[in-house]
Design an enzyme around this catalytic site. Structure first.
Site, PDB file in Angstrom:
ATOM      1  N   THR A 168      32.145 -40.315 -68.486  1.00  0.00           N
ATOM      2  CA  THR A 168      33.216 -39.417 -68.923  1.00  0.00           C
ATOM      3  C   THR A 168      33.921 -38.747 -67.753  1.00  0.00           C
ATOM      4  O   THR A 168      35.148 -38.608 -67.752  1.00  0.00           O
ATOM      5  CB  THR A 168      32.644 -38.332 -69.861  1.00  0.00           C
ATOM      6  OG1 THR A 168      31.957 -38.959 -70.943  1.00  0.00           O
ATOM      7  CG2 THR A 168      33.743 -37.441 -70.419  1.00  0.00           C
ATOM      8  N   GLU A 169      33.155 -38.336 -66.758  1.00  0.00           N
ATOM      9  CA  GLU A 169      33.716 -37.564 -65.647  1.00  0.00           C
ATOM     10  C   GLU A 169      34.535 -38.419 -64.686  1.00  0.00           C
ATOM     11  O   GLU A 169      35.613 -38.016 -64.248  1.00  0.00           O
ATOM     12  CB  GLU A 169      32.590 -36.869 -64.876  1.00  0.00           C
ATOM     13  CG  GLU A 169      31.901 -35.743 -65.631  1.00  0.00           C
ATOM     14  CD  GLU A 169      32.755 -34.483 -65.706  1.00  0.00           C
ATOM     15  OE1 GLU A 169      33.847 -34.460 -65.124  1.00  0.00           O
ATOM     16  OE2 GLU A 169      32.321 -33.521 -66.361  1.00  0.00           O
ATOM     17  N   SER A 170      34.002 -39.588 -64.318  1.00  0.00           N
ATOM     18  CA  SER A 170      34.645 -40.347 -63.237  1.00  0.00           C
ATOM     19  C   SER A 170      34.770 -41.836 -63.494  1.00  0.00           C
ATOM     20  O   SER A 170      35.336 -42.549 -62.658  1.00  0.00           O
ATOM     21  CB  SER A 170      33.848 -40.148 -61.944  1.00  0.00           C
ATOM     22  OG  SER A 170      32.558 -40.766 -62.063  1.00  0.00           O
ATOM     23  N   TYR A 255      35.780 -33.647 -74.777  1.00  0.00           N
ATOM     24  CA  TYR A 255      34.799 -33.995 -73.746  1.00  0.00           C
ATOM     25  C   TYR A 255      33.423 -34.222 -74.381  1.00  0.00           C
ATOM     26  O   TYR A 255      32.753 -35.222 -74.101  1.00  0.00           O
ATOM     27  CB  TYR A 255      34.731 -32.871 -72.713  1.00  0.00           C
ATOM     28  CG  TYR A 255      33.693 -33.073 -71.632  1.00  0.00           C
ATOM     29  CD1 TYR A 255      33.961 -33.867 -70.515  1.00  0.00           C
ATOM     30  CD2 TYR A 255      32.440 -32.467 -71.721  1.00  0.00           C
ATOM     31  CE1 TYR A 255      33.012 -34.049 -69.524  1.00  0.00           C
ATOM     32  CE2 TYR A 255      31.488 -32.644 -70.733  1.00  0.00           C
ATOM     33  CZ  TYR A 255      31.776 -33.436 -69.637  1.00  0.00           C
ATOM     34  OH  TYR A 255      30.831 -33.615 -68.653  1.00  0.00           O
TER      35      TYR A 255
END
Length: 268
Positions: A168-170, A255
C-alpha cells in the site's frame, strides 16, 4: 485403545519450583522468551501427538504410502501448533511466568480485524474484499522476503501485515518518496525514522525494521486493534486520539481498506 505411556504425565511436574533467574528483561528479551516458551510447548505437543497417532495406525490410509506419512506429519504439526497457540496445555504459560513473573502475552489476533471493519458504527464484512497486488509489485516485494521474515519474528508482527503495508505504501519501491517526504518501502517520515533508530530510510533492511517496529508499537498501544493501528500509521496517533478511533478522513479509510484487502488476499 492402549494407554499412552509418556515421560511427562503432569504438565507442571518439571516447573513446580521457581527458577532462580533475573527478572530485568527487556521487551525484546520477553518476546524471545515468549516465542521460546510457545515453541517448547508446540514441540512437546507434537511429541504427544506422535505417541497418540501410533495407537491409531493408518489414519490417512496405508501407512506404507508416502502420502499417508506426509499427511500424518502435517496433522501432527498443525495440531501441535494449534494446541500451543490456544494454551490448551498451559506449559508455555507456566514457563514464561516462572522466568519473567508475568503472564504469557497473547498473540495479536489479526484475523478478527481482517474479517470485519467498523466505520462510524457500521460493521462491514470484508471476507470478499481481497485485493491482489500487481505482478510487478509482488516481484518487487518478494525480493525482501527474508528481511520481512526476520522483522516479523523480531517484533512478533504478522508478516502478511507487513507486506500489505509495503504494497500500500510504496508498491515495493525502496526509493519511493511521497509528497509529504515519507521515504522508502514503508514510507517513514524523517522524524519518525530517527525515533525508531533508522539512519537511512532508503536502506530496505533499516526501513522494514523501522516500519515493523512502529507497527508493533502501535499494535501494543491500541491493544491489537488493527483499524486504529493502521489509522495511526497513516494519519498519526494524534488524530486517532482526537477522534477516539479511526478519523473521518477518506484517505485514511481507503488506506485501511487497501491494507486489509491485501492482507485478506495473502491470508487466503
Amino acid at each position: 485403545m492402549e494407554d499412552i505411556k509418556l515421560k511427562i504425565s503432569q504438565n507442571n511436574k518439571h516447573i513446580d519450583k521457581p527458577l532462580q533467574v533475573g527478572r530485568n528483561y527487556t521487551d525484546t528479551d520477553k518476546r524471545k522468551l515468549a516465542k521460546a516458551s510457545r515453541d517448547f510447548e508446540s514441540m512437546l505437543s507434537n511429541f504427544m501427538l506422535k505417541s497418540m497417532t501410533k495407537t491409531v495406525p493408518d489414519m490417512f490410509g496405508d501407512s506404507n504410502s508416502y502420502g499417508s506419512n506426509f499427511l500424518d506429519g502435517i496433522f501432527e504439526m498443525k495440531m501441535a501448533d494449534y494446541m500451543s497457540k490456544h494454551k490448551s496445555i498451559g506449559i508455555a504459560q507456566n514457563i514464561y511466568k516462572k522466568l519473567t513473573g508475568e503472564d504469557l502475552p497473547s498473540k495479536i489476533n489479526l484475523e478478527k480485524y481482517a474479517s470485519q471493519r467498523k466505520f462510524n458504527g457500521v460493521v462491514k464484512n470484508t471476507e470478499s474484499d481481497k485485493i491482489a497486488p500487481s505482478t510487478n509489485t509482488k516481484k518487487r516485494v518478494d525480493r525482501f522476503e527474508k528481511i520481512i521474515d526476520n522483522m516479523a519474528s523480531e517484533f512478533n508482527v504478522n508478516k502478511n501485515l507487513i507486506k500489505s503495508v509495503i504494497y500500500t505504501e510504496s508498491a515495493g519501491n525502496d526509493k519511493a518518496v511521497s509528497k509529504a517526504k515519507a521515504k522508502g518501502l514503508m514510507q517513514l517520515m524523517d522524524a519518525t525514522a530517527k525515533d525508531l533508530g533508522v539512519n537511512n530510510s532508503f536502506d530496505p533492511t533499516e526501513n522494514i525494521y523501522g516500519g515493523t517496529k512502529y507497527l508493533s508499537q502501535l499494535l501494543k498501544k491500541y491493544d491489537g486493534d488493527i483499524e486504529k493501528t493502521l489509522a495511526a500509521y497513516n494519519a498519526g496517533p494524534g488524530n486517532v486520539e482526537k477522534y477516539e478511533g479511526v478519523p473521518p478522513f477518506e484517505e485514511t479509510k481507503n488506506y485501511i481498506t487497501r491494507v486489509l484487502g491485501y492482507y485478506n488476499f495473502l491470508e487466503g
